[in-house]
Design a protein around this motif. Structure first.
Motif, PDB file in Angstrom:
ATOM      1  N   LEU A   1       0.861  -1.269  -0.041  1.00 48.42           N
ATOM      2  CA  LEU A   1      -0.090  -0.101   0.002  1.00 48.42           C
ATOM      3  C   LEU A   1       0.881   1.382   0.007  1.00 48.42           C
ATOM      4  O   LEU A   1       0.678   2.346  -0.638  1.00 48.42           O
ATOM      5  CB  LEU A   1      -0.956   0.062   1.208  1.00 48.42           C
ATOM      6  CG  LEU A   1      -1.983   1.358   1.159  1.00 48.42           C
ATOM      7  CD1 LEU A   1      -2.907   1.183   0.080  1.00 48.42           C
ATOM      8  CD2 LEU A   1      -2.650   1.271   2.597  1.00 48.42           C
ATOM      9  N   VAL A   2       1.989   1.274   0.755  1.00 43.37           N
ATOM     10  CA  VAL A   2       2.690   2.394   0.879  1.00 43.37           C
ATOM     11  C   VAL A   2       3.550   2.643  -0.716  1.00 43.37           C
ATOM     12  O   VAL A   2       3.432   3.692  -1.041  1.00 43.37           O
ATOM     13  CB  VAL A   2       3.910   2.192   1.944  1.00 43.37           C
ATOM     14  CG1 VAL A   2       5.051   3.216   2.008  1.00 43.37           C
ATOM     15  CG2 VAL A   2       3.123   2.218   3.425  1.00 43.37           C
ATOM     16  N   MET A   3       3.917   1.459  -1.044  1.00 38.69           N
ATOM     17  CA  MET A   3       4.595   1.430  -2.536  1.00 38.69           C
ATOM     18  C   MET A   3       3.838   2.152  -3.478  1.00 38.69           C
ATOM     19  O   MET A   3       4.074   2.899  -4.331  1.00 38.69           O
ATOM     20  CB  MET A   3       5.122   0.296  -2.809  1.00 38.69           C
ATOM     21  CG  MET A   3       6.393  -0.185  -1.994  1.00 38.69           C
ATOM     22  SD  MET A   3       7.619   1.036  -2.028  1.00 38.69           S
ATOM     23  CE  MET A   3       8.325   0.849  -3.692  1.00 38.69           C
ATOM     24  N   ALA A   4       2.483   1.726  -3.466  1.00 37.41           N
ATOM     25  CA  ALA A   4       1.430   1.997  -4.468  1.00 37.41           C
ATOM     26  C   ALA A   4       1.193   3.822  -4.114  1.00 37.41           C
ATOM     27  O   ALA A   4       0.931   4.399  -5.448  1.00 37.41           O
ATOM     28  CB  ALA A   4       0.094   1.338  -4.244  1.00 37.41           C
ATOM     29  N   VAL A   5       1.037   4.255  -3.220  1.00 36.42           N
ATOM     30  CA  VAL A   5       0.776   5.484  -2.886  1.00 36.42           C
ATOM     31  C   VAL A   5       2.134   6.359  -3.314  1.00 36.42           C
ATOM     32  O   VAL A   5       1.819   7.462  -4.083  1.00 36.42           O
ATOM     33  CB  VAL A   5       0.557   5.700  -1.449  1.00 36.42           C
ATOM     34  CG1 VAL A   5       0.712   7.142  -0.882  1.00 36.42           C
ATOM     35  CG2 VAL A   5      -0.776   5.291  -1.192  1.00 36.42           C
ATOM     36  N   ALA A   6       3.249   5.999  -2.975  1.00 35.45           N
ATOM     37  CA  ALA A   6       4.303   6.542  -3.527  1.00 35.45           C
ATOM     38  C   ALA A   6       4.514   6.435  -5.024  1.00 35.45           C
ATOM     39  O   ALA A   6       4.914   7.664  -5.537  1.00 35.45           O
ATOM     40  CB  ALA A   6       5.739   5.886  -2.719  1.00 35.45           C
ATOM     41  N   PHE A   7       4.255   5.251  -5.682  1.00 36.74           N
ATOM     42  CA  PHE A   7       4.287   5.107  -7.096  1.00 36.74           C
ATOM     43  C   PHE A   7       3.114   6.330  -7.700  1.00 36.74           C
ATOM     44  O   PHE A   7       3.529   7.018  -8.952  1.00 36.74           O
ATOM     45  CB  PHE A   7       3.868   3.764  -7.726  1.00 36.74           C
ATOM     46  CG  PHE A   7       4.240   3.511  -8.965  1.00 36.74           C
ATOM     47  CD1 PHE A   7       5.252   3.807  -9.553  1.00 36.74           C
ATOM     48  CD2 PHE A   7       3.076   3.516  -9.667  1.00 36.74           C
ATOM     49  CE1 PHE A   7       5.414   3.475 -10.925  1.00 36.74           C
ATOM     50  CE2 PHE A   7       3.277   3.489 -10.948  1.00 36.74           C
ATOM     51  CZ  PHE A   7       4.187   3.431 -11.868  1.00 36.74           C
ATOM     52  N   THR A   8       2.014   6.365  -6.990  1.00 36.00           N
ATOM     53  CA  THR A   8       1.298   7.267  -7.706  1.00 36.00           C
ATOM     54  C   THR A   8       1.582   8.620  -7.487  1.00 36.00           C
ATOM     55  O   THR A   8       1.276   9.672  -8.426  1.00 36.00           O
ATOM     56  CB  THR A   8      -0.267   7.038  -6.903  1.00 36.00           C
ATOM     57  OG1 THR A   8      -0.497   5.503  -7.082  1.00 36.00           O
ATOM     58  CG2 THR A   8      -1.465   8.004  -7.315  1.00 36.00           C
ATOM     59  N   ALA A   9       2.199   9.111  -6.441  1.00 32.63           N
ATOM     60  CA  ALA A   9       2.777  10.345  -6.306  1.00 32.63           C
ATOM     61  C   ALA A   9       3.771  10.651  -7.002  1.00 32.63           C
ATOM     62  O   ALA A   9       3.865  11.794  -7.615  1.00 32.63           O
ATOM     63  CB  ALA A   9       3.141  10.484  -4.613  1.00 32.63           C
ATOM     64  N   LEU A  10       4.645   9.724  -7.062  1.00 33.86           N
ATOM     65  CA  LEU A  10       5.677   9.789  -8.311  1.00 33.86           C
ATOM     66  C   LEU A  10       5.052  10.253  -9.791  1.00 33.86           C
ATOM     67  O   LEU A  10       5.696  11.193 -10.444  1.00 33.86           O
ATOM     68  CB  LEU A  10       6.750   8.731  -8.579  1.00 33.86           C
ATOM     69  CG  LEU A  10       7.611   8.825  -9.508  1.00 33.86           C
ATOM     70  CD1 LEU A  10       8.586   9.669  -9.191  1.00 33.86           C
ATOM     71  CD2 LEU A  10       8.446   7.265  -9.575  1.00 33.86           C
ATOM     72  N   ILE A  11       4.260   9.624 -10.217  1.00 34.83           N
ATOM     73  CA  ILE A  11       3.629   9.865 -11.386  1.00 34.83           C
ATOM     74  C   ILE A  11       2.758  11.025 -11.498  1.00 34.83           C
ATOM     75  O   ILE A  11       3.035  11.637 -12.647  1.00 34.83           O
ATOM     76  CB  ILE A  11       2.351   8.733 -11.784  1.00 34.83           C
ATOM     77  CG1 ILE A  11       3.327   7.052 -11.812  1.00 34.83           C
ATOM     78  CG2 ILE A  11       1.956   8.838 -13.072  1.00 34.83           C
ATOM     79  CD1 ILE A  11       4.393   7.051 -13.008  1.00 34.83           C
ATOM     80  N   VAL A  12       2.035  11.404 -10.584  1.00 35.83           N
ATOM     81  CA  VAL A  12       1.415  12.748 -10.550  1.00 35.83           C
ATOM     82  C   VAL A  12       2.476  13.931 -10.794  1.00 35.83           C
ATOM     83  O   VAL A  12       2.228  14.764 -11.531  1.00 35.83           O
ATOM     84  CB  VAL A  12       0.755  13.042  -9.271  1.00 35.83           C
ATOM     85  CG1 VAL A  12       0.204  14.204  -9.114  1.00 35.83           C
ATOM     86  CG2 VAL A  12      -0.561  12.034  -9.370  1.00 35.83           C
ATOM     87  N   THR A  13       3.571  13.654  -9.962  1.00 35.84           N
ATOM     88  CA  THR A  13       4.684  14.848  -9.934  1.00 35.84           C
ATOM     89  C   THR A  13       5.169  14.709 -11.451  1.00 35.84           C
ATOM     90  O   THR A  13       5.241  15.884 -11.899  1.00 35.84           O
ATOM     91  CB  THR A  13       5.844  14.383  -8.949  1.00 35.84           C
ATOM     92  OG1 THR A  13       5.214  14.247  -7.529  1.00 35.84           O
ATOM     93  CG2 THR A  13       6.901  15.400  -9.027  1.00 35.84           C
ATOM     94  N   ILE A  14       5.571  13.598 -12.151  1.00 38.81           N
ATOM     95  CA  ILE A  14       5.896  13.778 -13.318  1.00 38.81           C
ATOM     96  C   ILE A  14       5.057  14.350 -14.415  1.00 38.81           C
ATOM     97  O   ILE A  14       5.429  15.104 -15.120  1.00 38.81           O
ATOM     98  CB  ILE A  14       6.513  12.105 -13.945  1.00 38.81           C
ATOM     99  CG1 ILE A  14       7.671  11.816 -12.793  1.00 38.81           C
ATOM    100  CG2 ILE A  14       6.696  12.084 -15.346  1.00 38.81           C
ATOM    101  CD1 ILE A  14       7.766  10.314 -13.311  1.00 38.81           C
ATOM    102  N   VAL A  15       3.880  14.017 -14.205  1.00 44.21           N
ATOM    103  CA  VAL A  15       2.727  14.491 -15.153  1.00 44.21           C
ATOM    104  C   VAL A  15       2.447  16.033 -14.803  1.00 44.21           C
ATOM    105  O   VAL A  15       2.825  16.741 -16.004  1.00 44.21           O
ATOM    106  CB  VAL A  15       1.353  13.678 -15.019  1.00 44.21           C
ATOM    107  CG1 VAL A  15       0.318  14.508 -15.838  1.00 44.21           C
ATOM    108  CG2 VAL A  15       1.550  12.500 -15.608  1.00 44.21           C
ATOM    109  N   LYS A  16       2.749  16.406 -13.863  1.00 42.28           N
ATOM    110  CA  LYS A  16       2.730  17.929 -13.390  1.00 42.28           C
ATOM    111  C   LYS A  16       3.864  18.628 -13.919  1.00 42.28           C
ATOM    112  O   LYS A  16       3.740  19.757 -14.329  1.00 42.28           O
ATOM    113  CB  LYS A  16       2.335  18.141 -11.907  1.00 42.28           C
ATOM    114  CG  LYS A  16       1.032  17.876 -11.424  1.00 42.28           C
ATOM    115  CD  LYS A  16       0.953  18.251  -9.980  1.00 42.28           C
ATOM    116  CE  LYS A  16      -0.608  17.993  -9.711  1.00 42.28           C
ATOM    117  NZ  LYS A  16      -0.689  18.330  -8.072  1.00 42.28           N
ATOM    118  N   SER A  17       4.824  17.948 -13.741  1.00 42.15           N
ATOM    119  CA  SER A  17       6.217  18.862 -14.373  1.00 42.15           C
ATOM    120  C   SER A  17       6.484  18.861 -15.920  1.00 42.15           C
ATOM    121  O   SER A  17       7.385  19.571 -16.269  1.00 42.15           O
ATOM    122  CB  SER A  17       7.510  18.309 -13.533  1.00 42.15           C
ATOM    123  OG  SER A  17       7.672  16.798 -14.175  1.00 42.15           O
TER     124      SER A  17
END
Length: 59
Positions: free
Chosen positions: A11-27
């Motif tokens: 669950l922690v890895m899924a949340v971290a991965f989602t945050a990483l993808i969101v950061t990449i898309v926003k940048s």
């Protein structure tokens, strides 16, 4: 309680991965996109010209 300890790491890895993808898309894009593209193009041109430069005859 073993099931909770078994589910927490994924669950922690899924949340971290989602945050990483969101950061990449926003940048992507934005005000600095042309500056970033120019920097990448300059590096690629430098690498290509270094590869195409004739090397001294060492034979």
């Amino acid at each position: 309680m073993d099931y909770v300890s078994a589910l927490v790491p994924p669950l922690v890895m899924a949340v971290a991965f989602t945050a990483l993808i969101v950061t990449i898309v926003k940048s992507q894009g934005g005000a600095n996109k042309s500056k970033e593209d120019a920097a990448v193009d300059a590096v690629l041109n430098r690498v290509e010209s270094a590869q195409q430069a004739p090397k001294g005859s060492g034979a």
